[in-house]
Design a protein around this motif. Structure first.
Motif, PDB file in Angstrom:
ATOM      1  N   MET A  43      14.660 -22.424 -61.599  1.00 50.54           N
ATOM      2  CA  MET A  43      14.644 -22.561 -60.142  1.00 50.54           C
ATOM      3  C   MET A  43      13.840 -21.465 -59.458  1.00 50.54           C
ATOM      4  SD  MET A  43      16.223 -25.344 -59.353  1.00 50.54           S
ATOM      5  CE  MET A  43      15.582 -26.036 -60.902  1.00 50.54           C
ATOM      6  N   GLU A  44      13.480 -20.424 -60.173  1.00 50.52           N
ATOM      7  CA  GLU A  44      12.655 -19.365 -59.595  1.00 50.52           C
ATOM      8  C   GLU A  44      11.177 -19.744 -59.559  1.00 50.52           C
ATOM      9  OE1 GLU A  44      13.529 -15.905 -61.852  1.00 50.52           O
ATOM     10  OE2 GLU A  44      15.545 -15.645 -60.994  1.00 50.52           O
ATOM     11  N   LYS A  45      10.820 -20.847 -60.198  1.00 48.51           N
ATOM     12  CA  LYS A  45       9.427 -21.286 -60.240  1.00 48.51           C
ATOM     13  C   LYS A  45       9.047 -21.979 -58.932  1.00 48.51           C
ATOM     14  CE  LYS A  45       9.603 -22.162 -65.253  1.00 48.51           C
ATOM     15  NZ  LYS A  45       9.436 -23.211 -66.305  1.00 48.51           N
ATOM     16  N   GLU A  46       7.763 -22.182 -58.743  1.00 49.98           N
ATOM     17  CA  GLU A  46       7.285 -22.983 -57.616  1.00 49.98           C
ATOM     18  C   GLU A  46       7.714 -24.436 -57.821  1.00 49.98           C
ATOM     19  OE1 GLU A  46       5.794 -21.832 -54.925  1.00 49.98           O
ATOM     20  OE2 GLU A  46       5.893 -19.787 -55.714  1.00 49.98           O
ATOM     21  N   ASP A  47       7.869 -25.176 -56.715  1.00 51.76           N
ATOM     22  CA  ASP A  47       8.366 -26.550 -56.793  1.00 51.76           C
ATOM     23  C   ASP A  47       7.610 -27.387 -57.811  1.00 51.76           C
ATOM     24  OD1 ASP A  47      10.192 -25.921 -54.896  1.00 51.76           O
ATOM     25  OD2 ASP A  47       9.389 -27.217 -53.322  1.00 51.76           O
ATOM     26  N   GLU A  48       6.288 -27.308 -57.773  1.00 56.09           N
ATOM     27  CA  GLU A  48       5.486 -28.167 -58.645  1.00 56.09           C
ATOM     28  C   GLU A  48       5.570 -27.765 -60.115  1.00 56.09           C
ATOM     29  OE1 GLU A  48       2.792 -25.050 -56.697  1.00 56.09           O
ATOM     30  OE2 GLU A  48       4.420 -26.420 -56.116  1.00 56.09           O
ATOM     31  N   ASP A  49       6.089 -26.576 -60.378  1.00 53.14           N
ATOM     32  CA  ASP A  49       6.184 -26.112 -61.766  1.00 53.14           C
ATOM     33  C   ASP A  49       7.565 -26.335 -62.380  1.00 53.14           C
ATOM     34  OD1 ASP A  49       3.541 -25.223 -61.711  1.00 53.14           O
ATOM     35  OD2 ASP A  49       4.125 -23.274 -60.878  1.00 53.14           O
ATOM     36  N   ILE A  50       8.520 -26.758 -61.582  1.00 52.50           N
ATOM     37  CA  ILE A  50       9.878 -26.978 -62.096  1.00 52.50           C
ATOM     38  C   ILE A  50       9.905 -28.244 -62.945  1.00 52.50           C
ATOM     39  CG2 ILE A  50      12.250 -27.564 -61.432  1.00 52.50           C
ATOM     40  CD1 ILE A  50      11.912 -25.750 -59.012  1.00 52.50           C
TER      41      ILE A  50
ATOM     42  N   SER B 247      15.469 -29.181 -66.431  1.00 50.25           N
ATOM     43  CA  SER B 247      16.443 -28.615 -65.486  1.00 50.25           C
ATOM     44  C   SER B 247      17.727 -29.431 -65.477  1.00 50.25           C
ATOM     45  CB  SER B 247      15.845 -28.559 -64.075  1.00 50.25           C
ATOM     46  OG  SER B 247      14.749 -27.682 -64.028  1.00 50.25           O
ATOM     47  N   ALA B 248      17.593 -30.760 -65.471  1.00 46.41           N
ATOM     48  CA  ALA B 248      18.782 -31.621 -65.501  1.00 46.41           C
ATOM     49  C   ALA B 248      19.551 -31.445 -66.804  1.00 46.41           C
ATOM     50  CB  ALA B 248      18.373 -33.079 -65.323  1.00 46.41           C
ATOM     51  N   LEU B 249      18.844 -31.268 -67.902  1.00 42.93           N
ATOM     52  CA  LEU B 249      19.503 -31.053 -69.186  1.00 42.93           C
ATOM     53  C   LEU B 249      20.211 -29.697 -69.231  1.00 42.93           C
ATOM     54  CD1 LEU B 249      16.747 -32.519 -71.523  1.00 42.93           C
ATOM     55  CD2 LEU B 249      19.029 -33.489 -71.147  1.00 42.93           C
ATOM     56  N   LEU B 250      19.653 -28.711 -68.554  1.00 45.82           N
ATOM     57  CA  LEU B 250      20.308 -27.400 -68.484  1.00 45.82           C
ATOM     58  C   LEU B 250      21.617 -27.491 -67.701  1.00 45.82           C
ATOM     59  CD1 LEU B 250      17.178 -25.142 -67.898  1.00 45.82           C
ATOM     60  CD2 LEU B 250      18.596 -25.256 -69.965  1.00 45.82           C
ATOM     61  N   ILE B 251      21.652 -28.335 -66.681  1.00 44.16           N
ATOM     62  CA  ILE B 251      22.916 -28.581 -65.973  1.00 44.16           C
ATOM     63  C   ILE B 251      23.924 -29.213 -66.924  1.00 44.16           C
ATOM     64  CG2 ILE B 251      24.013 -29.962 -64.157  1.00 44.16           C
ATOM     65  CD1 ILE B 251      21.467 -29.594 -62.496  1.00 44.16           C
TER      66      ILE B 251
ATOM     67  N   ILE C 200       7.446 -32.863 -53.393  1.00 42.81           N
ATOM     68  CA  ILE C 200       8.624 -32.977 -54.253  1.00 42.81           C
ATOM     69  C   ILE C 200       9.559 -31.822 -53.899  1.00 42.81           C
ATOM     70  CG2 ILE C 200       9.430 -32.906 -56.634  1.00 42.81           C
ATOM     71  CD1 ILE C 200       6.733 -34.087 -57.448  1.00 42.81           C
ATOM     72  N   HIS C 201      10.829 -32.111 -53.745  1.00 36.69           N
ATOM     73  CA  HIS C 201      11.810 -31.086 -53.379  1.00 36.69           C
ATOM     74  C   HIS C 201      12.874 -30.983 -54.487  1.00 36.69           C
ATOM     75  CE1 HIS C 201      10.109 -30.885 -49.328  1.00 36.69           C
ATOM     76  NE2 HIS C 201      10.119 -32.209 -49.327  1.00 36.69           N
ATOM     77  N   PRO C 202      12.547 -30.338 -55.601  1.00 42.43           N
ATOM     78  CA  PRO C 202      13.479 -30.310 -56.723  1.00 42.43           C
ATOM     79  C   PRO C 202      14.796 -29.604 -56.411  1.00 42.43           C
ATOM     80  CG  PRO C 202      11.613 -28.844 -57.118  1.00 42.43           C
ATOM     81  CD  PRO C 202      11.280 -29.652 -55.924  1.00 42.43           C
ATOM     82  N   ARG C 203      14.765 -28.569 -55.584  1.00 43.15           N
ATOM     83  CA  ARG C 203      16.013 -27.861 -55.273  1.00 43.15           C
ATOM     84  C   ARG C 203      16.949 -28.741 -54.444  1.00 43.15           C
ATOM     85  NH1 ARG C 203      11.838 -24.560 -55.302  1.00 43.15           N
ATOM     86  NH2 ARG C 203      11.903 -22.715 -56.664  1.00 43.15           N
ATOM     87  N   THR C 204      16.380 -29.517 -53.523  1.00 45.05           N
ATOM     88  CA  THR C 204      17.206 -30.453 -52.754  1.00 45.05           C
ATOM     89  C   THR C 204      17.788 -31.522 -53.671  1.00 45.05           C
ATOM     90  OG1 THR C 204      15.835 -30.091 -50.789  1.00 45.05           O
ATOM     91  CG2 THR C 204      17.189 -32.078 -50.825  1.00 45.05           C
TER      92      THR C 204
ATOM     93  N   ALA D 295      20.019 -23.276 -57.054  1.00 43.25           N
ATOM     94  CA  ALA D 295      19.198 -24.399 -56.571  1.00 43.25           C
ATOM     95  C   ALA D 295      19.131 -24.490 -55.057  1.00 43.25           C
ATOM     96  CB  ALA D 295      19.751 -25.712 -57.133  1.00 43.25           C
ATOM     97  N   SER D 296      19.821 -23.630 -54.344  1.00 37.35           N
ATOM     98  CA  SER D 296      19.888 -23.754 -52.885  1.00 37.35           C
ATOM     99  C   SER D 296      18.502 -23.758 -52.272  1.00 37.35           C
ATOM    100  CB  SER D 296      20.706 -22.597 -52.288  1.00 37.35           C
ATOM    101  OG  SER D 296      22.037 -22.642 -52.744  1.00 37.35           O
ATOM    102  N   PRO D 297      18.161 -24.793 -51.497  1.00 33.29           N
ATOM    103  CA  PRO D 297      16.820 -24.872 -50.901  1.00 33.29           C
ATOM    104  C   PRO D 297      16.642 -23.952 -49.700  1.00 33.29           C
ATOM    105  CG  PRO D 297      18.124 -26.779 -50.272  1.00 33.29           C
ATOM    106  CD  PRO D 297      18.941 -26.012 -51.266  1.00 33.29           C
ATOM    107  N   ASN D 298      17.750 -23.480 -49.108  1.00 34.88           N
ATOM    108  CA  ASN D 298      17.655 -22.577 -47.961  1.00 34.88           C
ATOM    109  C   ASN D 298      18.964 -21.805 -47.830  1.00 34.88           C
ATOM    110  OD1 ASN D 298      19.551 -24.260 -46.355  1.00 34.88           O
ATOM    111  ND2 ASN D 298      17.834 -25.698 -46.279  1.00 34.88           N
ATOM    112  N   GLU D 299      18.983 -20.821 -46.938  1.00 39.85           N
ATOM    113  CA  GLU D 299      20.146 -19.943 -46.798  1.00 39.85           C
ATOM    114  C   GLU D 299      21.349 -20.687 -46.220  1.00 39.85           C
ATOM    115  OE1 GLU D 299      22.718 -17.067 -47.177  1.00 39.85           O
ATOM    116  OE2 GLU D 299      20.688 -17.031 -48.018  1.00 39.85           O
ATOM    117  N   GLU D 300      21.116 -21.680 -45.390  1.00 37.09           N
ATOM    118  CA  GLU D 300      22.236 -22.438 -44.825  1.00 37.09           C
ATOM    119  C   GLU D 300      23.025 -23.143 -45.920  1.00 37.09           C
ATOM    120  OE1 GLU D 300      23.143 -25.890 -41.448  1.00 37.09           O
ATOM    121  OE2 GLU D 300      21.087 -25.477 -42.091  1.00 37.09           O
TER     122      GLU D 300
END
Length: 410
Positions: free
Chosen positions: A111-118, A123-127, A286-290, A322-327
Motif C-alpha cells: 500500500m506504500e506504492k503508487e496506485d498504478e504499481d499496486i 494484495s488481495a491474497l495478502l489479506i 484506479i483507486h486500489p486503496r478505496t 489501505a486508508s485512502p485519506n485521513e478521514e
C-alpha cells in the motif's frame, strides 16, 4: 456502554464475551529470544514475562488465566478464546504470531506504492493470509495468469473487440466455462472475501468476484474499473465509449445507468427515481486503496457480528494501511478503539478513542464515544489490583483457586 459501543459499528451485536488483555510488547521482538526468556523465568519459579504472555494472548488468542507481577502489584487477567489450544510451547506460539502478521506487513508495504504499481491480486491474497498463514501467493497469482490465457480463446477477433462483445466474452468464460457465481446462500462467510478461497470454490461476494473479473479483463487488453455502488460493488469498462455497468455478482449482467437508478430507487423505496451523477464515468483512475477499504470493511463487519473481535482488530490494521485519506483512517481509528474496549484493553481503547475525538471534534457520534471513554475510567469487575507483598500474593492465590473451581460459566 457495551451497547453504545457495538451500535457504532455493528448495531445488531450483543454483549461481548471474555477477552484478552492489552498488548504491551512490540511485535517485532525475536520470538526465540522471548521464548527462551520465558522458559528461564518459569524454571526459576516466576510467572512468564508480562509482555510475552500479553503478546501471545492478544495475537494468538491463547486464552489462559495469567497472573502478572509488576512494580509491587499483582493483577489477574482472564482471557477466553482458546484455553486448550496453548500447550505451553511459547516458541511455537510466537512463531504463529509472526506468521499471522506477515501478510499484514507485506500488505502495508504494497500500500506504500503508487496506485498504478499496486498489485491487486497479490494484495488481495495478502489479506487472505489473515485466515491462512501458509497461503502460497505465487501459486494463486499464477492461476489468475493461467485463467487469462484460457480466456483468450473466448475473445472475438481483434478487430471486433468492442466493449459489449468483450464483456460478453469475459462473462461467458467466467460464468459458463469456469462456473463462478455469487454466494447468495452463505453471503457472510469470511471466505467470500479471501481470494484464494474464491478461486478454489468459485463463489464470492460482489467485490471479490469483481476483482477476478477485472484482473482477467485487464490481462486480455480490456481494462475495467470498480464502481462503489451503495447496494453492492460493480465494475465498468475503462473505455468511455459506452456508459454501462457490469454486475459480476449477477453473472456479469450489463446495466445501463437508468437500470442502476431503478435498482437504487427500488431498494431505498424512493417515490421519485434516483439520479446517478454520470461524472464518475470521467474518472478513469484506479483507486486500489478505496477498493481494499471496502473489501476490508466487509470483513470487519462480518467479524464484528460474529463477536470475533480478535480478527476484526487485525482487519482494522489492514484498513489503516489501505486508508485512502485521513478521514477514513480516523473512522478506522474509532472502530479500533471500540474493539479494544470490547476486548477490555481499556488503556489502548482510551488512547484510540481520544485521538479519534481530537481528530474529529465535531463527530456526530462524539457523545457516545465520550460515554465509552468515561466508562473506562471506572473500576471494572475482574480488574482488581492488589498491592503489597506476600499477603497480597496469598490473596491472589486464593482468588485463583476460587476461579479454577468456578466452572465453564466463569
Amino acid at each position: 456502554t457495551v451497547s453504545q459501543a457495538t451500535s457504532l459499528v455493528a448495531p445488531k451485536m450483543s454483549r461481548p464475551v471474555a477477552v484478552p488483555s492489552r498488548l504491551c510488547t512490540s511485535l517485532t521482538c525475536d520470538p526465540v529470544a522471548a521464548a527462551t526468556a520465558a522458559r528461564r523465568a518459569q524454571r526459576l519459579g516466576a510467572p512468564p514475562a508480562i509482555g510475552s504472555v500479553r503478546l501471545l494472548t492478544n495475537r494468538v488468542g491463547l486464552g489462559s488465566r495469567v497472573v502478572q507481577r509488576s512494580r509491587g502489584y499483582r493483577r489477574q487477567v482472564t482471557t477466553g478464546s482458546l484455553d486448550e489450544g496453548f500447550d505451553g510451547n511459547f516458541e511455537g506460539a510466537f512463531k504463529r504470531v509472526l506468521e499471522r502478521r506477515q501478510g499484514l506487513e507485506r500488505f502495508q508495504a504494497e500500500m506504500e506504492k503508487e496506485d498504478e504499481d499496486i498489485d491487486m491480486v497479490r494484495s488481495a491474497l495478502l489479506i487472505a493470509m489473515h485466515r491462512n498463514t501458509e497461503l502460497d501467493i505465487e501459486h494463486y497469482a499464477a492461476r489468475v495468469e493461467s485463467m487469462a490465457e484460457e480466456l483468450e480463446a473466448f475473445l472475438p477477433p481483434p478487430d471486433e473487440r468492442y466493449p459489449l462483445r468483450m464483456i460478453a466474452a469475459v462473462s461467458k468464460y467466467l460464468y459458463e466455462e469456469m462456473k463462478f457465481q455469487g454466494n447468495k446462500e452463505d453471503y457472510y462467510d469470511p471466505d467470500n472475501s479471501c481470494l484464494d478461497k474464491v478461486l478454489d470454490q468459485r463463489v464470492g461476494i460482489p467485490i471479490s468476484i469483481s476483482l477476478v473479473y477485472m484482473e482477467l479483463a485487464k490481462r486480455v487488453g480490456f481494462p475495467m474499473i470498480g464502481v462503489n455502488m451503495p447496494l453492492h460493488f460493480m465494475i465498468r469498462p475503462l473505455n468511455g465509449e459506452v456508459e454501462v455497468l457490469v454486475d459480476p455478482f449477477d453473472n456479469g449482467k450489463v446495466l445501463f445507468v437508468e437500470d442502476a437508478e431503478q435498482l437504487l430507487g427500488d431498494h431505498y423505496g424512493q417515490d421519485a427515481k434516483l439520479k446517478i451523477d454520470r461524472s464518475f464515468f470521467q474518472d478513469n483512475n484506479i483507486h486500489p486503496r478505496t477498493f481494499f477499504t471496502r473489501m476490508l470493511t466487509n470483513l470487519k463487519q462480518i467479524y464484528f457480528n460474529a463477536k470475533d473481535y480478535e480478527n476484526a482488530l487485525l482487519i482494522t490494521e489492514y484498513q489503516q494501511a489501505a486508508s485512502p485519506n485521513e478521514e477514513v483512517a480516523n473512522f478506522n481509528r474509532r472502530d479500533r478503539g471500540i474493539l479494544l474496549y470490547l476486548m477490555q484493553r481499556y488503556r489502548e481503547a482510551t488512547e484510540e478513542l481520544e485521538l479519534y475525538l481530537q481528530m474529529s471534534p465535531e463527530a456526530p457520534d462524539g457523545e457516545r464515544v465520550r460515554m465509552i471513554i468515561s466508562s473506562m475510567a471506572m473500576p471494572k469487575e475482574g480488574d482488581t489490583f492488589f498491592t503489597g507483598g506476600e499477603e497480597a500474593a496469598d490473596k491472589d492465590k486464593d482468588n485463583e483457586k476460587k476461579d479454577d473451581t468456578s466452572g465453564d460459566d466463569k
